[in-house]
Design an enzyme around this catalytic site. Structure first.
Site, mmCIF file in Angstrom:
data_model
loop_
_atom_site.group_PDB
_atom_site.id
_atom_site.type_symbol
_atom_site.label_atom_id
_atom_site.label_comp_id
_atom_site.label_asym_id
_atom_site.label_seq_id
_atom_site.Cartn_x
_atom_site.Cartn_y
_atom_site.Cartn_z
ATOM 1 N N HIS A 195 -1.016 2.689 7.115
ATOM 2 C CA HIS A 195 -1.045 3.118 5.720
ATOM 3 C C HIS A 195 0.349 3.415 5.159
ATOM 4 O O HIS A 195 1.252 3.802 5.905
ATOM 5 C CB HIS A 195 -1.896 4.382 5.602
ATOM 6 C CG HIS A 195 -3.155 4.171 4.824
ATOM 7 N ND1 HIS A 195 -4.268 3.578 5.368
ATOM 8 C CD2 HIS A 195 -3.472 4.448 3.531
ATOM 9 C CE1 HIS A 195 -5.218 3.517 4.453
ATOM 10 N NE2 HIS A 195 -4.769 4.039 3.325
ATOM 11 N N SER A 212 -3.247 5.611 10.037
ATOM 12 C CA SER A 212 -2.287 6.513 9.408
ATOM 13 C C SER A 212 -0.927 6.376 10.087
ATOM 14 O O SER A 212 -0.857 6.231 11.308
ATOM 15 C CB SER A 212 -2.783 7.956 9.557
ATOM 16 O OG SER A 212 -1.718 8.853 9.277
ATOM 17 N N HIS A 232 0.805 -1.222 0.000
ATOM 18 C CA HIS A 232 0.000 0.000 0.000
ATOM 19 C C HIS A 232 0.839 1.274 0.000
ATOM 20 O O HIS A 232 0.397 2.316 0.501
ATOM 21 C CB HIS A 232 -0.993 -0.003 1.178
ATOM 22 C CG HIS A 232 -2.249 0.754 0.863
ATOM 23 N ND1 HIS A 232 -2.872 0.685 -0.355
ATOM 24 C CD2 HIS A 232 -3.002 1.620 1.603
ATOM 25 C CE1 HIS A 232 -3.932 1.454 -0.359
ATOM 26 N NE2 HIS A 232 -4.037 2.039 0.812
#
Ligand SMILES: *[C@@H]1O[C@H](CO)[C@@H](O)[C@H](O)[C@H]1NC(C)=O
Length: 381
Positions: free
Chosen positions: A232, A342, A123
């Site tokens: 992420h 995050s 990702h």
């Protein structure tokens, strides 16, 4: 852009924690055939839209660091195999997987199929796009990008070939633990909308568990590790235009470098050129017949294939002789349930005022364009 690179470099505290995970030996321990492989998948480094932020203006213009496909293959004592490939890409792609499986079928028959090959993306939002077949994923790249696709297919295939050729007896260790400083909820205000009864079931507002597999070759010792953790791949923001594996790609490289540095003494010893006579001296317990068989196996058979039918102790001699060929340590940082997580653990701030963004809407003066997350290495420039 520089500040993002600092973010990556300063992943060290999490990284030290992971090294600790590596040193612990817990849980299962049994005999498998294990092979690891790693191969470049960087792709086109200029003029290709980047996959992740879906921003037409984010176009590659160079390389921060190269991308890799890292693979492990495990064959259980019954001969069942599983292939797991971790790619430094935003996500895996059905069309890439189909092509890879097609290549594997041509090369290995029914050994590796859609049933036992898994391909997973880290990702990163800093890799070239255009390698997926569905329209919504290739809008900002203005369609399919053949170069991105080919780099992925070729690199994944080569990484699997390397892992296949490295298959050797070894053990697998499993561990897990909490990693607290590598992710925050990316919308804590939205999380607070969950009923308090639901929230009271969880210790944190994101999943903090890291799971790690460590692979240990019977003769060579540790040869690699794969871990899964939810955060992420957005340490590099959408203003970045350099190809990068973001936090997980950087962590993988730091881990591999760390391992090489801590094993240089062993490597230097292994790099001393060996002659057959000295090896015989070192292995007097090996039966002479097996040794002859072993020596014979060094000569390629007429069909161009090395003779491989050797007894297990002869195999040990062979591996001792080939220690210098030991492949590099392969460390993969794989992605998992990162949807709400995050890596910008310092919070989100407005580029213009430097103040925190609006808590409930992630905006600055009513607009979201200026609101950016900050990670551990943030430095004001
Ligand atoms: C966010 O929204 C909640 C619910 O509407 C409200 O109670 C709270 O005061 C808001 N917080 C901020 C900082 O605006």
């Amino acid at each position: 852009m520089t500040k993002e690179i600092y973010n990556l470099v300063r992943l060290r505290s999490s990284f030290l924690y992971i090294s600790t995970l590596l040193l612990l030996r817990v849980h299962s321990h049994s005999e498998y055939l294990i092979g690891l492989g790693s191969y470049d998948i960087t792709g086109p480094a200029a003029d290709v839209n980047m996959m992740g932020y879906a921003d037409m203006e984010q176009v590659a213009s160079g390389i921060h660091f190269r991308l890799r496909a890292r693979t492990f293959i495990v064959s259980d004592p019954q001969g069942k195999r599983v292939v797991f490939v971790n790619i430094d890409a935003c996500m895996a792609s059905q069309i890439v997987t189909l092509k890879v499986i097609e290549r594997l079928k041509a090369r290995y028959g029914d050994l590796y199929t859609e049933k036992n090959v898994a391909i997973s993306g880290i990702h990163t939002h800093a890799g070239p796009g255009g390698y997926l077949q569905y329209v919504v994923y290739i809008v900002t790249s203005l369609g399919f990008v053949r170069q991105s696709f080919d780099a992925l297919v070729d690199g994944i295939e080569n990484s699997i070939i390397l892992a296949h050729e490295n298959l050797r007896p070894g053990s697998i260790f499993l561990n897990s633990g909490e990693l607290l400083d590598a992710g925050v909820n990316r919308s804590p205000s939205a999380y607070l909308n969950n009923p308090s009864k639901e929230r009271s079931k969880h210790k944190y507002d994101t999943d903090k568990e890291m799971t790690l597999l460590k692979f240990v070759d019977d003769q060579w010792g540790p040869v690699g590790s794969f871990n899964w953790f939810a955060t992420h791949g957005t340490s590099m923001s959408r203003t970045n235009s350099l190809i990068s594996g973001d936090n997980k790609g950087a962590a993988a490289r730091l881990m591999e470098d760390w391992f090489e540095q801590h094993n240089t003494a062993e490597r230097e010893e292994l790099e001393i050129p060996r002659r057959v006579s000295s090896i015989i001296g070192n292995h007097q317990d090996i039966h002479e017949e097996e040794l002859m068989l072993e020596l014979a196996s060094y000569f390629e058979s007429q069909l161009g294939r090395p003779a491989t039918r050797v007894s297990s102790s002869a195999r040990r001699v062979r591996s001792a002789m080939r220690k210098a060929d030991k492949p590099g340590f392969v460390s993969a940082f794989c992605q998992t349930n990162c949807g709400d997580v995050s890596p910008n653990v310092l919070g989100a701030f407005c580029l213009d005022t430097g103040l925190p963004c609006d808590f409930n809407h992630s905006t600055c003066g009513g607009r979201n364009e200026l609101c950016y997350g900050r990670g551990p290495g943030y430095t004001k420039i």
